[in-house]
Scaffold this motif. Structure first.
Motif, PDB file in Angstrom:
ATOM      1  N   LEU A  63      52.572  40.721  26.445  1.00 33.10           N
ATOM      2  CA  LEU A  63      52.944  41.378  25.182  1.00 33.10           C
ATOM      3  C   LEU A  63      53.618  40.400  24.230  1.00 33.10           C
ATOM      4  O   LEU A  63      53.327  40.384  23.028  1.00 33.10           O
ATOM      5  CB  LEU A  63      53.863  42.567  25.461  1.00 33.10           C
ATOM      6  CG  LEU A  63      53.208  43.800  26.071  1.00 33.10           C
ATOM      7  CD1 LEU A  63      54.273  44.844  26.415  1.00 33.10           C
ATOM      8  CD2 LEU A  63      52.188  44.384  25.121  1.00 33.10           C
ATOM      9  N   ARG A  64      54.524  39.567  24.781  1.00 33.75           N
ATOM     10  CA  ARG A  64      55.179  38.574  23.913  1.00 33.75           C
ATOM     11  C   ARG A  64      54.160  37.604  23.345  1.00 33.75           C
ATOM     12  O   ARG A  64      54.213  37.235  22.167  1.00 33.75           O
ATOM     13  CB  ARG A  64      56.243  37.814  24.709  1.00 33.75           C
ATOM     14  CG  ARG A  64      57.525  38.575  24.938  1.00 33.75           C
ATOM     15  CD  ARG A  64      58.644  37.651  25.413  1.00 33.75           C
ATOM     16  NE  ARG A  64      58.271  36.843  26.557  1.00 33.75           N
ATOM     17  CZ  ARG A  64      58.474  37.159  27.827  1.00 33.75           C
ATOM     18  NH1 ARG A  64      59.049  38.299  28.118  1.00 33.75           N
ATOM     19  NH2 ARG A  64      58.118  36.338  28.790  1.00 33.75           N
ATOM     20  N   GLY A  65      53.200  37.183  24.199  1.00 31.53           N
ATOM     21  CA  GLY A  65      52.178  36.252  23.734  1.00 31.53           C
ATOM     22  C   GLY A  65      51.300  36.859  22.650  1.00 31.53           C
ATOM     23  O   GLY A  65      51.003  36.209  21.644  1.00 31.53           O
ATOM     24  N   LYS A  70      49.866  37.380  16.968  1.00 37.03           N
ATOM     25  CA  LYS A  70      49.731  38.181  15.740  1.00 37.03           C
ATOM     26  C   LYS A  70      50.583  37.588  14.630  1.00 37.03           C
ATOM     27  O   LYS A  70      50.150  37.513  13.471  1.00 37.03           O
ATOM     28  CB  LYS A  70      50.160  39.624  16.000  1.00 37.03           C
ATOM     29  CG  LYS A  70      49.139  40.452  16.722  1.00 37.03           C
ATOM     30  CD  LYS A  70      49.645  41.869  16.920  1.00 37.03           C
ATOM     31  CE  LYS A  70      48.702  42.674  17.786  1.00 37.03           C
ATOM     32  NZ  LYS A  70      49.222  44.036  18.037  1.00 37.03           N
ATOM     33  N   LYS A  71      51.810  37.173  14.963  1.00 37.35           N
ATOM     34  CA  LYS A  71      52.682  36.582  13.947  1.00 37.35           C
ATOM     35  C   LYS A  71      52.075  35.305  13.376  1.00 37.35           C
ATOM     36  O   LYS A  71      52.118  35.059  12.168  1.00 37.35           O
ATOM     37  CB  LYS A  71      54.067  36.291  14.538  1.00 37.35           C
ATOM     38  CG  LYS A  71      54.917  37.532  14.731  1.00 37.35           C
ATOM     39  CD  LYS A  71      56.229  37.201  15.387  1.00 37.35           C
ATOM     40  CE  LYS A  71      57.220  36.724  14.366  1.00 37.35           C
ATOM     41  NZ  LYS A  71      58.569  36.560  14.940  1.00 37.35           N
ATOM     42  N   GLN A  76      49.234  32.558   9.005  1.00 39.67           N
ATOM     43  CA  GLN A  76      48.075  31.812   8.502  1.00 39.67           C
ATOM     44  C   GLN A  76      47.376  32.588   7.390  1.00 39.67           C
ATOM     45  O   GLN A  76      46.978  32.001   6.371  1.00 39.67           O
ATOM     46  CB  GLN A  76      47.096  31.538   9.642  1.00 39.67           C
ATOM     47  CG  GLN A  76      47.593  30.511  10.644  1.00 39.67           C
ATOM     48  CD  GLN A  76      46.667  30.362  11.830  1.00 39.67           C
ATOM     49  OE1 GLN A  76      45.738  31.148  12.005  1.00 39.67           O
ATOM     50  NE2 GLN A  76      46.917  29.360  12.656  1.00 39.67           N
ATOM     51  N   ASP A  77      47.224  33.909   7.573  1.00 40.37           N
ATOM     52  CA  ASP A  77      46.606  34.726   6.518  1.00 40.37           C
ATOM     53  C   ASP A  77      47.430  34.673   5.243  1.00 40.37           C
ATOM     54  O   ASP A  77      46.882  34.583   4.133  1.00 40.37           O
ATOM     55  CB  ASP A  77      46.464  36.178   6.981  1.00 40.37           C
ATOM     56  CG  ASP A  77      45.389  36.350   8.037  1.00 40.37           C
ATOM     57  OD1 ASP A  77      44.556  35.427   8.188  1.00 40.37           O
ATOM     58  OD2 ASP A  77      45.382  37.398   8.703  1.00 40.37           O
ATOM     59  N   ARG A  78      48.732  34.744   5.399  1.00 39.31           N
ATOM     60  CA  ARG A  78      49.623  34.688   4.225  1.00 39.31           C
ATOM     61  C   ARG A  78      49.467  33.354   3.504  1.00 39.31           C
ATOM     62  O   ARG A  78      49.360  33.315   2.274  1.00 39.31           O
ATOM     63  CB  ARG A  78      51.069  34.890   4.671  1.00 39.31           C
ATOM     64  CG  ARG A  78      52.048  34.940   3.545  1.00 39.31           C
ATOM     65  CD  ARG A  78      53.461  35.250   4.075  1.00 39.31           C
ATOM     66  NE  ARG A  78      54.406  35.318   3.003  1.00 39.31           N
ATOM     67  CZ  ARG A  78      55.075  34.257   2.545  1.00 39.31           C
ATOM     68  NH1 ARG A  78      54.884  33.074   3.081  1.00 39.31           N
ATOM     69  NH2 ARG A  78      55.928  34.400   1.549  1.00 39.31           N
ATOM     70  N   GLU A  79      49.445  32.256   4.253  1.00 36.85           N
ATOM     71  CA  GLU A  79      49.272  30.940   3.640  1.00 36.85           C
ATOM     72  C   GLU A  79      47.925  30.848   2.920  1.00 36.85           C
ATOM     73  O   GLU A  79      47.843  30.332   1.801  1.00 36.85           O
ATOM     74  CB  GLU A  79      49.369  29.840   4.709  1.00 36.85           C
ATOM     75  CG  GLU A  79      50.755  29.624   5.246  1.00 36.85           C
ATOM     76  CD  GLU A  79      51.714  29.114   4.202  1.00 36.85           C
ATOM     77  OE1 GLU A  79      51.293  28.301   3.350  1.00 36.85           O
ATOM     78  OE2 GLU A  79      52.875  29.554   4.204  1.00 36.85           O
TER      79      GLU A  79
END
Length: 164
Positions: A63-65, A70-71, A76-79
């Motif tokens: 789950l952490r991975g 996702k983060k 990357q999408d934001r950039e």
């Protein structure tokens, strides 16, 4: 080094009043088979609990991975979006600059200044008209005083239709 002999030592005797070994009052011994079965069950339970904890840790790590992945994807999408927006902004800025370069310079003159320019142009036209009219008629002085008022033409039905 001094040599020692057995004559130099003194010997004392001390007797302990309490007995060294206690006798067991209860004569029953626990059953070894039952103890072994209980120990086996306890070890099996410990192994199951260790396996369950290991699975929970693996699930939490998964789950952490996935959350970290996702983060990273969101970052990357934001950039990428920011780069695209910057490119679009630059293209829009260039397009606006081209449009502004094609506009006539009179648009950038303030409204009060345009009114002054129009009034001055109107005055110059009036003066030019008066000068031309005077040359033809050879008049001197103010033209307004020299004009004779004439009656307006009678309105006809045809002119009203054209006006409408």
């Amino acid at each position: 080094v001094k040599p020692y002999s057995a004559d130099n030592f003194s010997v004392t005797r001390y007797h302990i009043s309490e007995p060294y070994v206690d006798r067991e009052i209860d004569g029953e011994q626990p059953d070894a088979w039952l103890a072994a079965e209980e120990e086996g069950k306890r070890l099996e339970e410990l192994h199951r609990e260790a396996d369950r904890e290991r699975r929970e840790q693996l699930e939490k790590a998964h789950l952490r991975g996935s959350h970290a992945l996702k983060k990273v994807h969101l970052a990357q999408d934001r950039e990428r979006l920011l780069k695209e927006l910057e490119q679009m902004q630059n293209m829009d800025r260039m397009r606006r600059r081209q449009i502004v370069a094609q506009m006539p310079p009179q648009l950038f003159v303030p409204a009060y200044k345009r009114m002054e320019i129009k009034e001055e142009w109107q005055r110059e036209l009036e003066f030019a008209f008066e000068d031309m009219y005077r040359k033809d008629r050879k008049m001197k002085g103010d033209l307004i005083l020299q004009f004779e008022p004439q009656p307006l033409p009678a309105p006809s039905d045809r002119s009203q239709d054209n006006d409408l």
